[in-house]
Scaffold this motif. Structure first.
Motif, PDB file in Angstrom:
ATOM      1  N   PHE A  25       0.964   6.176   2.637  1.00 21.25           N
ATOM      2  CA  PHE A  25       1.987   5.079   3.315  1.00 21.25           C
ATOM      3  C   PHE A  25       3.632   5.330   3.565  1.00 21.25           C
ATOM      4  O   PHE A  25       4.079   3.949   3.701  1.00 21.25           O
ATOM      5  N   CYS A  26       3.354   5.715   4.707  1.00 21.28           N
ATOM      6  CA  CYS A  26       4.481   6.496   5.229  1.00 21.28           C
ATOM      7  C   CYS A  26       4.416   6.000   6.275  1.00 21.28           C
ATOM      8  O   CYS A  26       3.143   6.376   7.067  1.00 21.28           O
ATOM      9  N   ILE A  27       5.628   5.686   7.070  1.00 20.35           N
ATOM     10  CA  ILE A  27       5.734   5.240   8.692  1.00 20.35           C
ATOM     11  C   ILE A  27       6.206   5.987   9.532  1.00 20.35           C
ATOM     12  O   ILE A  27       7.422   5.871   8.979  1.00 20.35           O
ATOM     13  N   VAL A  28       6.200   6.692  10.501  1.00 20.85           N
ATOM     14  CA  VAL A  28       7.241   7.642  10.493  1.00 20.85           C
ATOM     15  C   VAL A  28       7.195   7.662  12.697  1.00 20.85           C
ATOM     16  O   VAL A  28       5.560   7.902  12.605  1.00 20.85           O
ATOM     17  N   GLY A  29       8.148   7.057  13.362  1.00 23.95           N
ATOM     18  CA  GLY A  29       8.317   6.594  14.815  1.00 23.95           C
ATOM     19  C   GLY A  29       8.097   7.433  15.786  1.00 23.95           C
ATOM     20  O   GLY A  29       8.695   8.844  14.727  1.00 23.95           O
ATOM     21  N   PRO A  30       7.823   7.198  17.216  1.00 26.98           N
ATOM     22  CA  PRO A  30       8.092   8.426  17.750  1.00 26.98           C
ATOM     23  C   PRO A  30       9.114   9.420  17.627  1.00 26.98           C
ATOM     24  O   PRO A  30       8.937   9.951  18.725  1.00 26.98           O
ATOM     25  N   ASN A  41       8.407  10.240   0.512  1.00 25.71           N
ATOM     26  CA  ASN A  41       7.886  10.543  -0.474  1.00 25.71           C
ATOM     27  C   ASN A  41       6.859   9.595  -0.497  1.00 25.71           C
ATOM     28  O   ASN A  41       6.641   8.693   0.893  1.00 25.71           O
ATOM     29  N   GLY A  42       6.288   8.824  -1.027  1.00 21.12           N
ATOM     30  CA  GLY A  42       5.213   7.503  -0.346  1.00 21.12           C
ATOM     31  C   GLY A  42       5.805   6.186  -0.035  1.00 21.12           C
ATOM     32  O   GLY A  42       6.575   5.861  -0.974  1.00 21.12           O
ATOM     33  N   HIS A  43       5.385   5.187   0.366  1.00 21.24           N
ATOM     34  CA  HIS A  43       5.964   4.227   1.686  1.00 21.24           C
ATOM     35  C   HIS A  43       6.973   4.713   2.123  1.00 21.24           C
ATOM     36  O   HIS A  43       8.240   2.991   1.190  1.00 21.24           O
ATOM     37  N   VAL A  44       7.668   5.764   2.497  1.00 19.45           N
ATOM     38  CA  VAL A  44       8.616   5.678   3.434  1.00 19.45           C
ATOM     39  C   VAL A  44       9.269   5.619   4.956  1.00 19.45           C
ATOM     40  O   VAL A  44       7.830   6.285   5.441  1.00 19.45           O
ATOM     41  N   VAL A  45       9.510   4.443   4.910  1.00 15.42           N
ATOM     42  CA  VAL A  45       9.446   4.550   6.235  1.00 15.42           C
ATOM     43  C   VAL A  45      10.955   4.989   7.348  1.00 15.42           C
ATOM     44  O   VAL A  45      11.485   4.086   7.256  1.00 15.42           O
ATOM     45  N   VAL A  46      10.254   5.417   8.583  1.00 15.92           N
ATOM     46  CA  VAL A  46      11.672   6.467   9.163  1.00 15.92           C
ATOM     47  C   VAL A  46      11.006   6.384  11.159  1.00 15.92           C
ATOM     48  O   VAL A  46      10.270   6.374  10.907  1.00 15.92           O
ATOM     49  N   THR A  47      11.813   5.671  11.257  1.00 16.59           N
ATOM     50  CA  THR A  47      12.111   4.434  12.722  1.00 16.59           C
ATOM     51  C   THR A  47      13.181   4.983  13.825  1.00 16.59           C
ATOM     52  O   THR A  47      14.136   5.198  12.858  1.00 16.59           O
ATOM     53  N   GLY A  48      13.074   4.169  15.009  1.00 14.21           N
ATOM     54  CA  GLY A  48      14.523   4.638  15.803  1.00 14.21           C
ATOM     55  C   GLY A  48      14.658   5.878  16.282  1.00 14.21           C
ATOM     56  O   GLY A  48      13.559   6.707  16.277  1.00 14.21           O
ATOM     57  N   LEU A  49      16.016   6.415  16.665  1.00 20.95           N
ATOM     58  CA  LEU A  49      15.993   7.540  17.516  1.00 20.95           C
ATOM     59  C   LEU A  49      16.648   7.995  15.993  1.00 20.95           C
ATOM     60  O   LEU A  49      18.243   8.162  15.526  1.00 20.95           O
ATOM     61  N   THR A  50      16.047   8.462  15.504  1.00 20.87           N
ATOM     62  CA  THR A  50      16.336   9.301  13.881  1.00 20.87           C
ATOM     63  C   THR A  50      15.960  10.768  13.489  1.00 20.87           C
ATOM     64  O   THR A  50      15.215  11.428  13.651  1.00 20.87           O
ATOM     65  N   LYS A  51      17.002  11.390  13.268  1.00 17.83           N
ATOM     66  CA  LYS A  51      16.978  13.099  13.107  1.00 17.83           C
ATOM     67  C   LYS A  51      17.319  13.109  11.327  1.00 17.83           C
ATOM     68  O   LYS A  51      18.237  12.768  11.025  1.00 17.83           O
ATOM     69  N   ILE A  52      16.468  13.939  10.743  1.00 13.72           N
ATOM     70  CA  ILE A  52      16.385  13.988   9.463  1.00 13.72           C
ATOM     71  C   ILE A  52      16.547  14.995   9.394  1.00 13.72           C
ATOM     72  O   ILE A  52      15.326  16.476   9.612  1.00 13.72           O
ATOM     73  N   GLY A  53      17.647  15.547   8.565  1.00 14.58           N
ATOM     74  CA  GLY A  53      17.765  17.355   8.120  1.00 14.58           C
ATOM     75  C   GLY A  53      16.771  17.816   7.367  1.00 14.58           C
ATOM     76  O   GLY A  53      16.051  17.624   6.422  1.00 14.58           O
ATOM     77  N   ALA A  54      16.763  19.530   7.369  1.00 16.95           N
ATOM     78  CA  ALA A  54      15.930  20.027   6.565  1.00 16.95           C
ATOM     79  C   ALA A  54      16.632  19.958   4.984  1.00 16.95           C
ATOM     80  O   ALA A  54      17.342  20.078   4.397  1.00 16.95           O
ATOM     81  N   GLY A  55      15.502  19.800   4.105  1.00 19.50           N
ATOM     82  CA  GLY A  55      14.987  20.304   2.879  1.00 19.50           C
ATOM     83  C   GLY A  55      15.584  19.008   2.006  1.00 19.50           C
ATOM     84  O   GLY A  55      15.854  18.626   1.391  1.00 19.50           O
ATOM     85  N   THR A  56      16.271  17.360   3.483  1.00 17.94           N
ATOM     86  CA  THR A  56      16.598  16.379   3.031  1.00 17.94           C
ATOM     87  C   THR A  56      14.507  15.849   2.420  1.00 17.94           C
ATOM     88  O   THR A  56      13.589  16.001   2.410  1.00 17.94           O
ATOM     89  N   GLU A  57      14.815  15.100   0.964  1.00 15.61           N
ATOM     90  CA  GLU A  57      13.832  14.239   0.353  1.00 15.61           C
ATOM     91  C   GLU A  57      14.961  12.510   0.514  1.00 15.61           C
ATOM     92  O   GLU A  57      15.704  12.487  -0.070  1.00 15.61           O
ATOM     93  N   ILE A  58      13.045  11.847   0.375  1.00 11.31           N
ATOM     94  CA  ILE A  58      13.396  10.464   0.913  1.00 11.31           C
ATOM     95  C   ILE A  58      12.604   9.823   0.196  1.00 11.31           C
ATOM     96  O   ILE A  58      11.517  10.172   0.094  1.00 11.31           O
ATOM     97  N   HIS A  59      12.971   8.908  -0.831  1.00  8.13           N
ATOM     98  CA  HIS A  59      12.128   8.323  -1.749  1.00  8.13           C
ATOM     99  C   HIS A  59      11.614   6.967  -1.451  1.00  8.13           C
ATOM    100  O   HIS A  59      12.321   6.262  -0.488  1.00  8.13           O
ATOM    101  N   SER A  60      10.175   6.288  -2.549  1.00  2.80           N
ATOM    102  CA  SER A  60       9.611   6.007  -1.821  1.00  2.80           C
ATOM    103  C   SER A  60      10.533   4.402  -1.723  1.00  2.80           C
ATOM    104  O   SER A  60      11.169   3.649  -2.254  1.00  2.80           O
ATOM    105  N   PHE A  61      10.124   3.821  -0.690  1.00  2.54           N
ATOM    106  CA  PHE A  61      10.624   2.014  -0.262  1.00  2.54           C
ATOM    107  C   PHE A  61      12.332   2.444  -0.020  1.00  2.54           C
ATOM    108  O   PHE A  61      12.377   0.927   1.110  1.00  2.54           O
ATOM    109  N   ALA A  62      12.322   3.185   0.619  1.00  2.00           N
ATOM    110  CA  ALA A  62      13.240   3.345   1.716  1.00  2.00           C
ATOM    111  C   ALA A  62      12.797   3.265   2.959  1.00  2.00           C
ATOM    112  O   ALA A  62      11.620   3.421   3.277  1.00  2.00           O
ATOM    113  N   VAL A  63      13.793   2.688   4.045  1.00  2.00           N
ATOM    114  CA  VAL A  63      13.914   2.111   5.028  1.00  2.00           C
ATOM    115  C   VAL A  63      15.060   3.267   5.801  1.00  2.00           C
ATOM    116  O   VAL A  63      16.366   2.542   6.072  1.00  2.00           O
ATOM    117  N   ILE A  64      14.833   4.703   6.838  1.00  2.00           N
ATOM    118  CA  ILE A  64      16.024   4.297   7.775  1.00  2.00           C
ATOM    119  C   ILE A  64      15.449   4.538   8.796  1.00  2.00           C
ATOM    120  O   ILE A  64      14.709   5.022   9.820  1.00  2.00           O
TER     121      ILE A  64
END
Length: 267
Positions: A25-30, A41-64
């Motif tokens: 149930f994650c959403i990852v934008g274009p 992890n489950g229920h994460v939203v990453v959208t917009g012009l966003t770059k996430i680095g190597a090895g980074t972990e994002i937990h449930s219900f975070a919105v980036i």
């Protein structure tokens, strides 16, 4: 090869590094880029012009990458960068920059953003920063390396926090905090130097002793702050750690500095 749960929606245009894991149930934008070994992890939203680095972990219900909380123009090219090996815990939010603020919100490497933390638009967070639960950064805030923000603390927009500073829990910060400083209270006052943090990070006894002497001179009762700053430069100009503080205080800023209380000025 990435591992994507079938319930997640990942735009085909998103860039996924090797070994990326995306839970249910994650959403990852274009326009998202996830570095090697990044994990959602489950229920994460990453959208917009966003770059996430190597090895980074994002937990449930975070919105980036959600729209910034501002009435100012946002712009199509405003963005977020998050460094390597960060831990972003549940319900954390990070907003992109704005046109007038430089267009970038950045988080460095090896940061821990605990539950409910918020990083507003155009903020710049250094490396090895820890923000405890529900710590909040208003827009245009900068945090130096190894800053610790206590739980339920709020930092006003345009404030600078110097490297190795400690923000106590439930603290309201409206002015700049010097490097190595420790502040607490609502509204915050400068309680001294972050001695425990300095010892943990390997600063020598001589460095800490020099900082304490410079601190006491800088925040003495005699003369103006400008005069005392000049005295500190004259006496401690060969000390790198003291000159870190001097350079911070001499830089342009939209805010003044948090000072000690008259009855609690010790380092």
């Amino acid at each position: 090869m990435s591992n994507i749960h079938p319930s997640s929606v990942v735009d085909p245009a998103a860039k996924l590094g090797a070994g990326v894991e995306i839970g249910p149930f994650c959403i990852v934008g274009p326009q998202v880029e996830l570095g090697d070994g990044a994990k959602l992890n489950g229920h994460v939203v990453v959208t917009g012009l966003t770059k996430i680095g190597a090895g980074t972990e994002i937990h449930s219900f975070a919105v980036i990458g959600g729209p910034p909380q501002t009435l100012k123009p946002v712009g199509a090219d405003t963005r977020i960068t998050v460094g390597d090996n960060c831990q972003i815990r549940e319900h954390a939010t990070i907003h992109p920059g704005t046109v007038g603020g430089g267009g970038l919100t950045s988080v460095g490497n090896n940061c821990l953003l605990m539950v409910g933390t918020h990083i507003g638009h155009d903020c710049h967070v250094g490396n090895n920063v820890v923000m405890a639960n529900n710590g909040t950064l208003g827009g245009h805030v900068s945090l130096g390396d190894f800053v610790y923000v206590g739980g339920l603390s709020a930092i006003h927009q345009n404030v600078r926090i110097g490297a190795h500073a400690m923000i106590g829990g439930m603290t309201g910060v409206e002015q700049d905090v010097i490097p190595y400083g420790s502040v607490m209270g609502n509204r915050a006052f400068l309680a001294g130097l972050n001695i425990i943090g300095l010892k943990r990070r390997g600063f020598t006894r001589d460095q800490i002793h020099t900082l304490r002497r410079a601190y006491r001179m800088l925040f003495a009762d005699e003369g103006t702050l400008a005069e005392r700053l000049a005295d500190v430069v004259e006496e401690f100009g060969t000390s790198d750690v003291v000159m870190d503080v001097v350079a911070f205080m001499q830089a342009d800023s939209a805010r003044s500095f948090i000072l000690p209380r008259a009855d609690r000025g010790g380092a």
